[in-house]
Design a protein around this motif. Sequence first.
Motif, PDB file in Angstrom:
ATOM      1  N   UNK A   1      -2.131   2.355   2.794  1.00 58.53           N
ATOM      2  CA  UNK A   1      -0.951   1.508   2.997  1.00 58.53           C
ATOM      3  C   UNK A   1      -0.750   0.548   1.830  1.00 58.53           C
ATOM      4  N   UNK A   2      -1.818  -0.034   1.324  1.00 55.96           N
ATOM      5  CA  UNK A   2      -1.709  -0.967   0.195  1.00 55.96           C
ATOM      6  C   UNK A   2      -1.189  -0.258  -1.049  1.00 55.96           C
ATOM      7  N   UNK A   3      -1.672   0.934  -1.286  1.00 55.05           N
ATOM      8  CA  UNK A   3      -1.194   1.696  -2.454  1.00 55.05           C
ATOM      9  C   UNK A   3       0.294   1.989  -2.310  1.00 55.05           C
ATOM     10  N   UNK A   4       0.714   2.360  -1.119  1.00 57.93           N
ATOM     11  CA  UNK A   4       2.133   2.632  -0.868  1.00 57.93           C
ATOM     12  C   UNK A   4       2.952   1.367  -1.110  1.00 57.93           C
ATOM     13  N   UNK A   5       2.502   0.244  -0.571  1.00 53.73           N
ATOM     14  CA  UNK A   5       3.242  -1.020  -0.739  1.00 53.73           C
ATOM     15  C   UNK A   5       3.320  -1.447  -2.204  1.00 53.73           C
ATOM     16  N   UNK A   6       2.267  -1.155  -2.959  1.00 52.79           N
ATOM     17  CA  UNK A   6       2.261  -1.512  -4.375  1.00 52.79           C
ATOM     18  C   UNK A   6       3.173  -0.627  -5.216  1.00 52.79           C
ATOM     19  N   UNK A   7       3.394   0.609  -4.770  1.00 47.85           N
ATOM     20  CA  UNK A   7       4.150   1.562  -5.579  1.00 47.85           C
ATOM     21  C   UNK A   7       5.575   1.816  -5.083  1.00 47.85           C
ATOM     22  N   UNK A   8       5.887   1.390  -3.871  1.00 50.04           N
ATOM     23  CA  UNK A   8       7.213   1.647  -3.300  1.00 50.04           C
ATOM     24  C   UNK A   8       7.810   0.330  -2.820  1.00 50.04           C
ATOM     25  N   UNK A   9       8.988   0.041  -3.311  1.00 45.45           N
ATOM     26  CA  UNK A   9       9.674  -1.179  -2.893  1.00 45.45           C
ATOM     27  C   UNK A   9      10.276  -0.960  -1.505  1.00 45.45           C
ATOM     28  N   UNK A  10      10.151  -1.961  -0.653  1.00 40.98           N
ATOM     29  CA  UNK A  10      10.726  -1.845   0.690  1.00 40.98           C
ATOM     30  C   UNK A  10      11.239  -3.198   1.156  1.00 40.98           C
ATOM     31  N   UNK A  11      11.980  -3.148   2.245  1.00 47.00           N
ATOM     32  CA  UNK A  11      12.471  -4.381   2.851  1.00 47.00           C
ATOM     33  C   UNK A  11      11.292  -5.114   3.490  1.00 47.00           C
ATOM     34  N   UNK A  12      11.456  -6.400   3.811  1.00 47.85           N
ATOM     35  CA  UNK A  12      10.363  -7.147   4.457  1.00 47.85           C
ATOM     36  C   UNK A  12       9.944  -6.476   5.780  1.00 47.85           C
TER      37      UNK A  12
END
Length: 156
Positions: free
Chosen positions: A36-47
Motif C-alpha cells: 500500500x505504501x509503494x502504491x501511495x508513493x507512486x500513484x497520486x490519489x484523492x484524500x
Amino acid sequence: MNKKILMFLLVIVSLFSLFGCGKATKEVNVSVREIAEKIKNEVESSPMVELKEEEVKEKYYVNPDIIEEFVVEIPLMNVKADELGIIKVKDEKNVDEVIEGIKKRAGDVQKTFETYLPDQYENAKNYTLKNNGKYILFIISEDSEKIESIFDGYFK
C-alpha cells in the motif's frame, strides 16, 4: 542400439510427465502495508481514510477472523469512487469468501454513484479485483492499471 535410445527417451519423457518441468512457485510473504505504501508513493490519489477492522467487516462483508492483515482505504469525501483494498487472508481457502464480500462492496459503491456522479459511476463499474495466493487486491481508480502493476511486481 535404436531400442536403447528409444527406451532412454521414453524414460526421460515419463520423468518429465511425472515431476513436471515448471519451476516451483515460492510463497510470497510481504506486508500489505508495504504494498500500500509503494502504491501511495507512486500513484497520486484523492484524500483517503483507512478503515478499521469493524468498518472492513461492515463495508466489505468479510469476517475479520479469516484476515491476517489488510489495508483498505476509501475517499475522505463522497465525491470520488476511488478505493484501494489489499487483504491477506490467513488461509487460501478463504480467498473466494473475501472476493464475494468485495463484489458486494463494489455493487454498493456503484449504487452510491449511479444517479449521483456519472463519471464516478463508470469508474466504479470498471473496478479491478484480483488475487495472488493469499493476497487480494481491489481497486477503483483511474490509475488501476498502474496500481495493479505495482501489486503484481511483488509476485514475480
